[in-house]
Design a protein around this motif. Structure first.
Motif, short mmCIF file in Angstrom:
data_model
loop_
_atom_site.label_atom_id
_atom_site.label_comp_id
_atom_site.label_asym_id
_atom_site.label_seq_id
_atom_site.Cartn_x
_atom_site.Cartn_y
_atom_site.Cartn_z
N GLY A 51 0.22 3.79 4.59
CA GLY A 51 0.14 2.45 4.03
C GLY A 51 0.28 1.38 5.09
O GLY A 51 -0.26 0.28 4.95
N HIS A 63 -14.13 4.13 2.25
CA HIS A 63 -13.05 3.22 2.64
C HIS A 63 -13.56 1.78 2.69
O HIS A 63 -12.84 0.85 2.29
CB HIS A 63 -12.47 3.60 3.99
N SER A 69 -4.26 3.77 -3.75
CA SER A 69 -5.18 4.03 -2.64
C SER A 69 -6.35 4.87 -3.16
O SER A 69 -6.32 5.35 -4.29
CB SER A 69 -4.47 4.81 -1.52
N TYR A 73 -1.02 1.67 8.06
CA TYR A 73 -2.38 1.53 8.57
C TYR A 73 -3.19 0.61 7.66
O TYR A 73 -3.87 -0.31 8.14
CB TYR A 73 -3.09 2.88 8.67
N HIS A 74 -3.16 0.87 6.36
CA HIS A 74 -3.94 0.06 5.43
C HIS A 74 -3.58 -1.42 5.54
O HIS A 74 -4.47 -2.29 5.56
CB HIS A 74 -3.73 0.54 4.00
N TYR A 89 -13.49 0.30 -0.61
CA TYR A 89 -12.11 -0.06 -0.95
C TYR A 89 -11.75 -1.40 -0.31
O TYR A 89 -11.13 -2.26 -0.95
CB TYR A 89 -11.18 1.05 -0.46
N ASP A 90 -12.16 -1.60 0.93
CA ASP A 90 -11.91 -2.87 1.61
C ASP A 90 -12.61 -4.03 0.88
O ASP A 90 -12.04 -5.11 0.74
CB ASP A 90 -12.41 -2.79 3.06
N ASP A 129 -7.41 7.27 -0.83
CA ASP A 129 -7.41 8.14 0.34
C ASP A 129 -8.08 9.49 0.07
O ASP A 129 -8.72 10.06 0.96
CB ASP A 129 -5.97 8.42 0.80
N ASN A 154 -12.90 -0.14 11.59
CA ASN A 154 -11.74 0.23 10.78
C ASN A 154 -10.73 1.04 11.59
O ASN A 154 -9.85 1.66 11.01
CB ASN A 154 -12.20 1.02 9.55
N ASN A 196 -4.81 -2.78 9.06
CA ASN A 196 -6.27 -2.88 9.15
C ASN A 196 -6.80 -4.00 8.27
O ASN A 196 -7.68 -4.76 8.70
CB ASN A 196 -6.91 -1.55 8.75
N PHE A 197 -6.25 -4.12 7.06
CA PHE A 197 -6.72 -5.21 6.20
C PHE A 197 -6.39 -6.57 6.81
O PHE A 197 -7.24 -7.48 6.83
CB PHE A 197 -6.10 -5.10 4.81
N PHE A 212 0.84 -1.20 0.00
CA PHE A 212 0.00 0.00 0.00
C PHE A 212 0.87 1.25 0.00
O PHE A 212 1.91 1.29 0.69
CB PHE A 212 -0.91 0.02 1.23
#
Length: 235
Positions: free
Chosen positions: A119, A87, A67, A121-122, A90-91, A69, A161, A125-126, A32
């Motif tokens: 990135g 978001h 992203s 964080y992304h 996106y997930d 964002d 999230n 979180n994913f 990311f």
């Protein structure tokens, strides 16, 4: 080093998503970008070059994804509830469209995810939302509390999230298969965020490596050191 440009239409986002894919074969890493970054950022900033040898050897295949964002967390022109909903789309794109495609292409049951700064964080979180799809998590100078982006708005979508909120209530065994790295440095603006998240993971019995490097800042030179080191050591 093989480079492939891919334009991927997402039904969940109703738009094209661009990617650069590096390597002819190898274990897949979904990478990311940092804040508001694009698919070419990792190349332009030298992060791909830092792992050239591992890519050329066929050890890893790196998927650099766009992203959104600008339409989610950083979309100041949109009301906060819509930012979070974007978001979540996106997930869904990642979970239902992109990651299954990567799993099929690389013949793996689970992938690796990585990212620097936002990135990170992304990636985190994913991985924690979808541990059934992730075996390796590399978060480099990540942050894990999104509430400052939402002007006081809070709902279930924010909770699920916002890792500092939902991870303490997760069942630690769900992540027992995952190799997790939290990378930071003593002068990193996200130093405290990583220490806090490491404490949360330890409290849940979730094994991880908190790597704190000395006297370095939240910037690309730090991540150029971390990324190849983590790929070589963690896998």
């Amino acid at each position: 080093m093989q480079e492939q440009y891919v334009k991927y239409y997402s039904h969940h986002l109703d738009r094209d998503v661009e990617m650069l894919v590096y390597g002819h074969w190898g274990y897949p890493i979904l990478l990311f970008p940092t804040t508001l970054g694009r698919h070419y950022q990792a190349k332009d900033m030298g992060l791909i070059e830092s792992v050239r040898g591992l890519i050329e050897a066929g050890t890893f295949k790196i998927y650099c994804v766009d992203s959104i964002d600008a339409d989610s967390w950083y979309a100041k022109h949109l009301p906060p509830p819509l930012r979070v909903l974007n978001h979540m789309q996106y997930d869904k794109f990642l979970t239902n469209e992109l990651v299954p495609k990567i799993q099929q292409e690389c013949a793996v049951a689970k992938i690796g995810v990585a990212g620097c700064s936002f990135g990170g964080y992304h990636a985190f979180n994913f991985a924690f939302r979808h541990p059934e799809q992730v075996a390796y998590l590399l978060s480099l100078s990540g942050a894990f509390d999104m509430r400052s982006f939402l002007e006081g708005h809070y709902d279930d979508n924010v909770y699920f999230n916002n890792p500092v909120d939902y991870v303490p209530n997760e069942q630690g065994w769900r992540y027992g298969h995952m190799k997790i790295v939290l990378g930071t440095a003593e002068w990193d603006i996200c130093y405290d965020a990583n220490l806090r998240m490491s404490g949360i993971l330890s409290g849940k019995g979730i094994d991880h490596w908190l790597d704190v490097r000395g006297w370095q800042k939240h910037d690309w030179p730090l991540w150029h050191q971390m990324f190849p080191d983590y790929l070589a050591r963690v896998f």
